[in-house]
Scaffold this motif. Structure first.
Motif, PDB file in Angstrom:
ATOM      1  N   GLU A  90      -4.165   0.772  -7.495  1.00  0.00           N
ATOM      2  CA  GLU A  90      -3.702   0.308  -8.681  1.00  0.00           C
ATOM      3  C   GLU A  90      -2.983   0.997  -9.842  1.00  0.00           C
ATOM      4  OE1 GLU A  90      -6.202  -3.942  -8.607  1.00  0.00           O
ATOM      5  OE2 GLU A  90      -6.657  -2.198  -9.905  1.00  0.00           O
ATOM      6  N   VAL A  91      -4.029   2.245  -9.758  1.00  0.00           N
ATOM      7  CA  VAL A  91      -3.364   3.422 -10.793  1.00  0.00           C
ATOM      8  C   VAL A  91      -2.066   3.931 -10.408  1.00  0.00           C
ATOM      9  CG1 VAL A  91      -3.569   5.763 -11.619  1.00  0.00           C
ATOM     10  CG2 VAL A  91      -5.593   4.117 -11.249  1.00  0.00           C
ATOM     11  N   ALA A  92      -1.785   3.967  -9.046  1.00  0.00           N
ATOM     12  CA  ALA A  92      -0.458   4.478  -8.785  1.00  0.00           C
ATOM     13  C   ALA A  92       0.489   3.458  -9.001  1.00  0.00           C
ATOM     14  CB  ALA A  92      -0.452   4.849  -7.117  1.00  0.00           C
ATOM     15  N   GLN A  93       0.316   2.185  -8.701  1.00  0.00           N
ATOM     16  CA  GLN A  93       1.178   1.254  -8.869  1.00  0.00           C
ATOM     17  C   GLN A  93       1.796   1.098 -10.465  1.00  0.00           C
ATOM     18  OE1 GLN A  93      -0.898  -2.003  -7.330  1.00  0.00           O
ATOM     19  NE2 GLN A  93       0.012  -2.221  -5.562  1.00  0.00           N
ATOM     20  N   ALA A  94       0.613   1.148 -11.221  1.00  0.00           N
ATOM     21  CA  ALA A  94       0.691   1.187 -12.655  1.00  0.00           C
ATOM     22  C   ALA A  94       1.594   2.117 -13.239  1.00  0.00           C
ATOM     23  CB  ALA A  94      -0.216   1.093 -13.513  1.00  0.00           C
ATOM     24  N   VAL A  95       1.242   3.453 -12.858  1.00  0.00           N
ATOM     25  CA  VAL A  95       2.047   4.604 -13.282  1.00  0.00           C
ATOM     26  C   VAL A  95       3.338   4.608 -12.751  1.00  0.00           C
ATOM     27  CG1 VAL A  95       2.119   7.056 -12.870  1.00  0.00           C
ATOM     28  CG2 VAL A  95       0.069   6.168 -13.600  1.00  0.00           C
ATOM     29  N   ALA A  96       3.660   4.450 -11.774  1.00  0.00           N
ATOM     30  CA  ALA A  96       5.136   4.245 -10.919  1.00  0.00           C
ATOM     31  C   ALA A  96       5.925   3.223 -11.535  1.00  0.00           C
ATOM     32  CB  ALA A  96       4.967   3.997  -9.437  1.00  0.00           C
ATOM     33  N   GLY A  97       5.182   2.128 -12.024  1.00  0.00           N
ATOM     34  CA  GLY A  97       6.029   1.008 -12.588  1.00  0.00           C
ATOM     35  C   GLY A  97       6.394   1.305 -13.921  1.00  0.00           C
ATOM     36  N   GLU A  98       5.535   2.222 -14.799  1.00  0.00           N
ATOM     37  CA  GLU A  98       5.775   2.803 -15.809  1.00  0.00           C
ATOM     38  C   GLU A  98       6.923   3.685 -16.204  1.00  0.00           C
ATOM     39  OE1 GLU A  98       5.620   2.868 -19.991  1.00  0.00           O
ATOM     40  OE2 GLU A  98       4.291   1.687 -18.665  1.00  0.00           O
ATOM     41  N   ILE A  99       6.823   4.892 -15.220  1.00  0.00           N
ATOM     42  CA  ILE A  99       7.786   5.930 -15.215  1.00  0.00           C
ATOM     43  C   ILE A  99       8.900   6.180 -14.185  1.00  0.00           C
ATOM     44  CG2 ILE A  99       6.247   7.146 -16.877  1.00  0.00           C
ATOM     45  CD1 ILE A  99       5.577   9.059 -14.520  1.00  0.00           C
ATOM     46  N   GLY A 100       8.593   5.176 -12.964  1.00  0.00           N
ATOM     47  CA  GLY A 100       9.236   5.483 -11.815  1.00  0.00           C
ATOM     48  C   GLY A 100       8.573   5.994 -10.718  1.00  0.00           C
ATOM     49  N   ALA A 101       8.587   5.708  -9.554  1.00  0.00           N
ATOM     50  CA  ALA A 101       7.836   6.290  -8.325  1.00  0.00           C
ATOM     51  C   ALA A 101       8.504   7.724  -8.198  1.00  0.00           C
ATOM     52  CB  ALA A 101       8.212   5.349  -7.254  1.00  0.00           C
ATOM     53  N   ASP A 102       9.933   8.003  -8.714  1.00  0.00           N
ATOM     54  CA  ASP A 102      10.426   9.342  -8.348  1.00  0.00           C
ATOM     55  C   ASP A 102      10.052  10.262  -9.297  1.00  0.00           C
ATOM     56  OD1 ASP A 102      11.730   8.140 -10.457  1.00  0.00           O
ATOM     57  OD2 ASP A 102      13.812   8.488  -9.382  1.00  0.00           O
ATOM     58  N   ARG A 103       9.143   9.751 -10.069  1.00  0.00           N
ATOM     59  CA  ARG A 103       8.477  10.695 -11.001  1.00  0.00           C
ATOM     60  C   ARG A 103       7.198  10.836 -11.055  1.00  0.00           C
ATOM     61  NH1 ARG A 103      11.912  10.344 -16.693  1.00  0.00           N
ATOM     62  NH2 ARG A 103      11.301   8.297 -16.544  1.00  0.00           N
ATOM     63  N   THR A 104       6.396  10.266 -10.044  1.00  0.00           N
ATOM     64  CA  THR A 104       5.156  10.110  -9.660  1.00  0.00           C
ATOM     65  C   THR A 104       4.659  10.683  -8.446  1.00  0.00           C
ATOM     66  OG1 THR A 104       5.047   7.856 -10.984  1.00  0.00           O
ATOM     67  CG2 THR A 104       2.897   8.208  -9.447  1.00  0.00           C
ATOM     68  N   GLY A 105       3.702  11.762  -8.746  1.00  0.00           N
ATOM     69  CA  GLY A 105       2.864  12.209  -7.347  1.00  0.00           C
ATOM     70  C   GLY A 105       1.490  11.819  -7.384  1.00  0.00           C
ATOM     71  N   ILE A 106       0.643  12.051  -6.236  1.00  0.00           N
ATOM     72  CA  ILE A 106      -0.601  11.797  -6.322  1.00  0.00           C
ATOM     73  C   ILE A 106      -1.271  12.897  -5.672  1.00  0.00           C
ATOM     74  CG2 ILE A 106      -0.528  10.347  -4.357  1.00  0.00           C
ATOM     75  CD1 ILE A 106      -2.640   8.604  -5.735  1.00  0.00           C
ATOM     76  N   ARG A 107      -2.493  13.194  -5.784  1.00  0.00           N
ATOM     77  CA  ARG A 107      -3.362  14.315  -5.082  1.00  0.00           C
ATOM     78  C   ARG A 107      -4.355  13.691  -4.529  1.00  0.00           C
ATOM     79  NH1 ARG A 107      -6.049  20.183  -6.767  1.00  0.00           N
ATOM     80  NH2 ARG A 107      -4.881  21.441  -5.595  1.00  0.00           N
ATOM     81  N   ILE A 108      -4.636  14.091  -3.263  1.00  0.00           N
ATOM     82  CA  ILE A 108      -5.865  13.582  -2.395  1.00  0.00           C
ATOM     83  C   ILE A 108      -6.720  14.870  -1.971  1.00  0.00           C
ATOM     84  CG2 ILE A 108      -5.123  11.439  -2.156  1.00  0.00           C
ATOM     85  CD1 ILE A 108      -4.597  12.283   0.854  1.00  0.00           C
ATOM     86  N   SER A 109      -7.785  14.685  -1.459  1.00  0.00           N
ATOM     87  CA  SER A 109      -8.771  15.566  -0.921  1.00  0.00           C
ATOM     88  C   SER A 109      -9.679  15.261   0.026  1.00  0.00           C
ATOM     89  CB  SER A 109      -9.556  16.767  -2.028  1.00  0.00           C
ATOM     90  OG  SER A 109     -10.272  15.966  -2.770  1.00  0.00           O
ATOM     91  N   PRO A 110      -9.234  14.628   1.242  1.00  0.00           N
ATOM     92  CA  PRO A 110     -10.080  14.009   2.062  1.00  0.00           C
ATOM     93  C   PRO A 110     -11.162  14.908   2.612  1.00  0.00           C
ATOM     94  CG  PRO A 110      -7.911  13.559   2.853  1.00  0.00           C
ATOM     95  CD  PRO A 110      -8.065  14.723   1.691  1.00  0.00           C
ATOM     96  N   ALA A 111     -12.524  14.368   2.203  1.00  0.00           N
ATOM     97  CA  ALA A 111     -13.750  14.811   2.922  1.00  0.00           C
ATOM     98  C   ALA A 111     -14.247  15.931   1.912  1.00  0.00           C
ATOM     99  CB  ALA A 111     -13.760  15.528   4.337  1.00  0.00           C
ATOM    100  N   PHE A 112     -13.695  16.414   0.839  1.00  0.00           N
ATOM    101  CA  PHE A 112     -14.145  17.473  -0.122  1.00  0.00           C
ATOM    102  C   PHE A 112     -15.343  17.044  -0.619  1.00  0.00           C
ATOM    103  CE2 PHE A 112     -10.856  20.595  -0.375  1.00  0.00           C
ATOM    104  CZ  PHE A 112     -11.343  21.508  -1.339  1.00  0.00           C
ATOM    105  N   PRO A 113     -16.244  17.851  -0.688  1.00  0.00           N
ATOM    106  CA  PRO A 113     -17.561  17.494  -1.131  1.00  0.00           C
ATOM    107  C   PRO A 113     -17.752  18.091  -2.581  1.00  0.00           C
ATOM    108  CG  PRO A 113     -17.732  19.632   0.009  1.00  0.00           C
ATOM    109  CD  PRO A 113     -16.317  19.158   0.260  1.00  0.00           C
ATOM    110  N   LEU A 114     -16.782  18.254  -3.348  1.00  0.00           N
ATOM    111  CA  LEU A 114     -16.863  18.762  -4.839  1.00  0.00           C
ATOM    112  C   LEU A 114     -17.424  17.516  -5.297  1.00  0.00           C
ATOM    113  CD1 LEU A 114     -13.660  20.732  -5.341  1.00  0.00           C
ATOM    114  CD2 LEU A 114     -15.931  21.458  -5.151  1.00  0.00           C
ATOM    115  N   GLY A 115     -18.384  17.703  -6.831  1.00  0.00           N
ATOM    116  CA  GLY A 115     -18.754  16.698  -7.346  1.00  0.00           C
ATOM    117  C   GLY A 115     -19.905  15.873  -6.956  1.00  0.00           C
ATOM    118  N   GLY A 116     -20.591  16.283  -5.801  1.00  0.00           N
ATOM    119  CA  GLY A 116     -21.674  15.963  -5.120  1.00  0.00           C
ATOM    120  C   GLY A 116     -21.182  14.780  -4.296  1.00  0.00           C
TER     121      GLY A 116
END
Length: 358
Positions: free
Chosen positions: A211-237
């Motif tokens: 939903e965040v990605a949809q909202a941001v892309a809808g606001e400024i364009g998908a071609d100006r929206t990237g996203i970062r993920i970190s599968p299995a990263f144990p940071l922050g507990g």
């Protein structure tokens, strides 16, 4: 470093990049107390503009989004004016600026935020992490569980922050859904015990990030929206479960995000190359991959293996404002000074030396 794959140009949405390197987002704790980028931020980022794609430090979309002292925001007119100086400086040196939108969720402390409220999170479960505050190191506190209605408010905060970034002259934003922060917390079963549509199943835990990605892309364009993920990263507990649980969660998430045609997927990668290959198969645009422990001879390894299009640089770029030139020439690299990462001022920020030329 002469690996030819690094020096091939790349089209990234509306941008033409000169090579396959980028500046990875790195927190530096040098903003003014109100969250406006400090006087040296424009110099710091413009020094590294030769990296082409310059991704900023995590920048909070709201007061609740702040986790650490002296991190920048992008939700007030003053923030916009501060970031405009940074964007102009980067553009003047030929670079492109993406502002990373980071809501920390439970990785915070009331002493670090302007309103001094308790942090918010998917569930009222403490991260049990040490965090620096103005009075020294403290433990993170028990967060307040967001209501279903409040989650939509946070989605709106991301959308407003994205619009503010573009108003400041940035070329785009990166949604931070990684490294133990709020969007990542929703993905992790040990931090998300919700019984509504945002918890329980793989699909429900992914809903907020989508939903965040949809909202941001809808606001400024998908071609100006990237996203970062970190599968299995144990940071922050966080604990996302065994390998198969992680794969199920992220294959669903990335598959749904791929439908939005976002400009890039940025993977902070722990080493499950089978999972990374599955992202590569479904992601329609650019993939950025950063790994811990790379040496200068392995920077291009994921690009050469077909797993990535871009290799963002963290500490190499922090300590070497002219890292592109150094890699192209095979020149020595400055060593990083860990003691000055978060201390404020120019020391260890804008004073790393560039190569000298006769």
């Amino acid at each position: 470093m002469t690996t030819s794959s690094l020096w091939q140009p790349l089209t990234l949405g509306r941008l033409e990049l000169p090579h396959r390197l980028a500046l990875a987002p790195m927190t530096r704790n040098r903003a003014n107390p109100d969250g406006t980028p400090g006087d040296l931020a424009a110099e710091y980022y413009s020094q590294r503009a030769s990296l082409g794609l310059v991704i900023t430090e995590g920048t909070q979309p709201s007061e609740d989004g702040q986790g650490y002292p002296n991190t920048p925001g992008i939700y007030t007119p003053e923030h916009v004016e501060g970031w405009r100086k940074v964007a102009d400086a980067v553009h003047d040196k030929g670079g492109h600026l993406f502002i990373q939108l980071m809501h920390v969720g439970r990785i915070s402390h009331p002493d670090n935020t302007p309103h001094h409220r308790h942090p918010v999170a998917p569930s009222a479960i403490t991260a049990e992490q040490d965090i620096f505050t103005p009075t020294g190191k403290q433990k993170t506190t028990v967060p307040r569980e967001l209501t279903t209605a409040e989650i939509q408010g946070v989605v709106g905060e991301f959308s407003h922050a994205a619009a503010s970034a573009i108003a400041a002259g940035a070329d785009g934003v990166e949604i931070h859904a990684a490294n133990g922060y709020l969007l990542h917390q929703f993905l992790a079963p040990n931090a998300n015990h919700r019984a509504d549509e945002y918890g329980g199943s793989v699909e429900n835990r992914a809903r907020f990030a989508i939903e965040v990605a949809q909202a941001v892309a809808g606001e400024i364009g998908a071609d100006r929206t990237g996203i970062r993920i970190s599968p299995a990263f144990p940071l922050g507990g966080l604990d996302e479960g065994d390998t198969e649980a992680v794969r199920a969660q992220y294959r669903h998430l990335v598959g749904e995000l791929a439908k939005l045609n976002l400009v890039y997927l940025h993977v902070h990668h722990l080493g499950d190359d089978e999972l990374l290959r599955s992202f590569r198969k479904v992601w329609p645009t650019t993939v950025l991959v950063v790994r811990y422990g790379r040496d200068r001879d392995s920077i291009a390894a994921d690009i050469d293996a077909g797993l990535a299009d871009v290799a963002p640089l963290g500490r190499f770029a922090l300590a070497n404002p002219d890292v592109v030139e150094r890699l192209q020439q095979g020149a020595p690299l400055n060593d990083l000074d860990p003691a000055t990462l978060y201390t404020g001022g120019s020391n260890g920020y804008t004073d790393y030396p560039a190569l000298t030329h006769p």
